[in-house]
Design a protein around this motif. Sequence first.
Motif, mmCIF file in Angstrom:
data_model
loop_
_atom_site.group_PDB
_atom_site.id
_atom_site.type_symbol
_atom_site.label_atom_id
_atom_site.label_comp_id
_atom_site.label_asym_id
_atom_site.label_seq_id
_atom_site.Cartn_x
_atom_site.Cartn_y
_atom_site.Cartn_z
ATOM 1 N N UNK A 126 0.829 -1.209 0.000
ATOM 2 C CA UNK A 126 0.000 0.000 0.000
ATOM 3 C C UNK A 126 0.863 1.258 0.000
ATOM 4 N N UNK A 127 0.264 2.386 -0.330
ATOM 5 C CA UNK A 127 1.023 3.618 -0.468
ATOM 6 C C UNK A 127 1.686 4.024 0.848
ATOM 7 N N UNK A 128 1.061 3.685 1.967
ATOM 8 C CA UNK A 128 1.656 4.047 3.253
ATOM 9 C C UNK A 128 2.821 3.129 3.639
ATOM 10 N N UNK A 129 3.105 2.117 2.810
ATOM 11 C CA UNK A 129 4.289 1.288 2.984
ATOM 12 C C UNK A 129 5.188 1.366 1.754
ATOM 13 N N UNK A 130 5.163 2.510 1.121
ATOM 14 C CA UNK A 130 5.915 2.687 -0.120
ATOM 15 C C UNK A 130 7.410 2.429 0.065
ATOM 16 N N UNK A 131 7.928 2.671 1.267
ATOM 17 C CA UNK A 131 9.362 2.483 1.526
ATOM 18 C C UNK A 131 9.781 1.029 1.352
ATOM 19 N N UNK A 132 8.850 0.098 1.435
ATOM 20 C CA UNK A 132 9.190 -1.324 1.356
ATOM 21 C C UNK A 132 9.584 -1.760 -0.049
ATOM 22 N N UNK A 133 9.242 -0.983 -1.068
ATOM 23 C CA UNK A 133 9.584 -1.381 -2.437
ATOM 24 C C UNK A 133 11.091 -1.356 -2.661
ATOM 25 N N UNK A 134 11.585 -2.377 -3.370
ATOM 26 C CA UNK A 134 12.976 -2.396 -3.826
ATOM 27 C C UNK A 134 13.003 -2.951 -5.246
ATOM 28 N N UNK A 135 14.160 -2.820 -5.897
ATOM 29 C CA UNK A 135 14.330 -3.494 -7.173
ATOM 30 C C UNK A 135 14.477 -4.997 -6.940
ATOM 31 N N UNK A 136 14.593 -5.755 -8.044
ATOM 32 C CA UNK A 136 14.517 -7.208 -7.951
ATOM 33 C C UNK A 136 15.628 -7.823 -7.099
ATOM 34 N N UNK A 326 23.076 18.963 25.425
ATOM 35 C CA UNK A 326 22.066 18.627 24.407
ATOM 36 C C UNK A 326 22.600 17.568 23.457
ATOM 37 N N UNK A 327 21.695 16.823 22.862
ATOM 38 C CA UNK A 327 22.062 15.763 21.931
ATOM 39 C C UNK A 327 22.020 16.304 20.504
ATOM 40 N N UNK A 328 23.159 16.254 19.846
ATOM 41 C CA UNK A 328 23.267 16.659 18.448
ATOM 42 C C UNK A 328 24.006 15.556 17.708
ATOM 43 N N UNK A 329 23.284 14.908 16.792
ATOM 44 C CA UNK A 329 23.859 13.786 16.064
ATOM 45 C C UNK A 329 23.803 14.048 14.563
ATOM 46 N N UNK A 330 24.908 13.804 13.919
ATOM 47 C CA UNK A 330 25.020 13.920 12.472
ATOM 48 C C UNK A 330 24.972 12.526 11.867
ATOM 49 N N UNK A 331 24.173 12.371 10.791
ATOM 50 C CA UNK A 331 24.123 11.073 10.125
ATOM 51 C C UNK A 331 24.292 11.265 8.620
ATOM 52 N N UNK A 332 24.870 10.263 8.019
ATOM 53 C CA UNK A 332 25.055 10.243 6.568
ATOM 54 C C UNK A 332 24.824 8.817 6.101
ATOM 55 N N UNK A 333 24.117 8.680 4.974
ATOM 56 C CA UNK A 333 23.835 7.346 4.471
ATOM 57 C C UNK A 333 23.855 7.349 2.949
ATOM 58 N N UNK A 334 24.153 6.194 2.393
ATOM 59 C CA UNK A 334 24.169 6.014 0.945
ATOM 60 C C UNK A 334 23.551 4.666 0.630
ATOM 61 N N UNK A 335 22.723 4.613 -0.434
ATOM 62 C CA UNK A 335 22.042 3.378 -0.779
ATOM 63 C C UNK A 335 21.911 3.211 -2.278
ATOM 64 N N UNK A 336 21.811 1.975 -2.705
ATOM 65 C CA UNK A 336 21.679 1.682 -4.144
ATOM 66 C C UNK A 336 20.904 0.381 -4.319
ATOM 67 N N UNK A 337 19.891 0.436 -5.195
ATOM 68 C CA UNK A 337 19.142 -0.760 -5.561
ATOM 69 C C UNK A 337 19.815 -1.460 -6.731
#
Length: 365
Positions: A126-136, A326-337
Amino acid sequence: MRKAWMLTGLAVSALLAVPVGAQPLPAPVSAPDQVPSSRGLQLSEVLASSRRFAPSILEALANTRAADGRVLASEGAFDLLFSGEGFSRIAGFYDGTYVQGKAIQPLTNNGGQLEASYRVSRGDFPVYEDYSFTDRLGELKVRGVFALLRDRYIDDRRFGQRNALIERDIAGLDALIIAIGVQQRAIQAYGQWVAAGQQVRVYRSLVGLAQDRQDGIRRQVQLGARAAILLTENEQNLLRRQSLLVAAERDLANAAQRLSLFWRDDDGRPRVATPADLPTSLPMVRQLRDTDPAAVLARRPDIQLIEQRLAQGEAKLELEQNKLLPSLRLFAEAGKDFGEQGLGGRSRDPFEAVIGFTFSMPLQN
């Protein structure tokens, strides 16, 4: 007093040797060398036996091993962690199936962590689970999170490891202090036993002299050269010395019983020393000369113990001060299908890179 301090040096030197199968104690101060003494039960034998079988020393060694275990457990907080999740719709309008695996490696020099994940899906969501899609062939993603304020220099995991290391040092110093105390008591028991044996020898010699004198006076009385009253007076003196000899032998037996607390056989059973085990003289130790007071203080385990307690308190204070930041966190990510395009569309195909931050601060402390 000087001889007592010299004998105490034997206890420290004896701690340099550790019985087979025992946890090594922290290295003590260099001790003076023992001068070879006469035959009989030697102080070094008593010290070696007490070091091996004294219950308080064995308990201290067990505490040291337990502290080693806590250090190992604290290191487990930085172990690589793997987690996985997945689901599949077996009924309904949508038929999506989703599986994800993730590996997380906490950082040892920062409160953040490194992550690597792989996920793959089949079917429709469903559209509210759009994040679940991946390539084959699924999606591979790496992510890094870094603390910039709170948890940057210390956090619960690093404090736990640091505190466990300090506790291990404290346990080792406690074991050393306990061992020194046991060895000191062993030295006292040995010295009292040897002194009691020498006292028995003295009284036995005095009794022998009194008996010889009694025989001589009896002969002189028989020849008429001495009055009979002298024979009675010397007999009183002989009985007095014999009573002192009996008391000295009783003190020697009591001293041997006290010594048996520290002198044991190979199975740990107490051994009661006999008069035949007595050496002819007390052991003498060369005096240790150290002209540097700072070096002497640096080797004292009680002072080292205080320093470790202070370090432990400073670590706790540092952790509590960290919690006020105070909590200050930096994040970086990279992804590829990878693979053929899936039902999610071509928006999954390109390489993705994201950078961002999270911030939180308590408004009331």
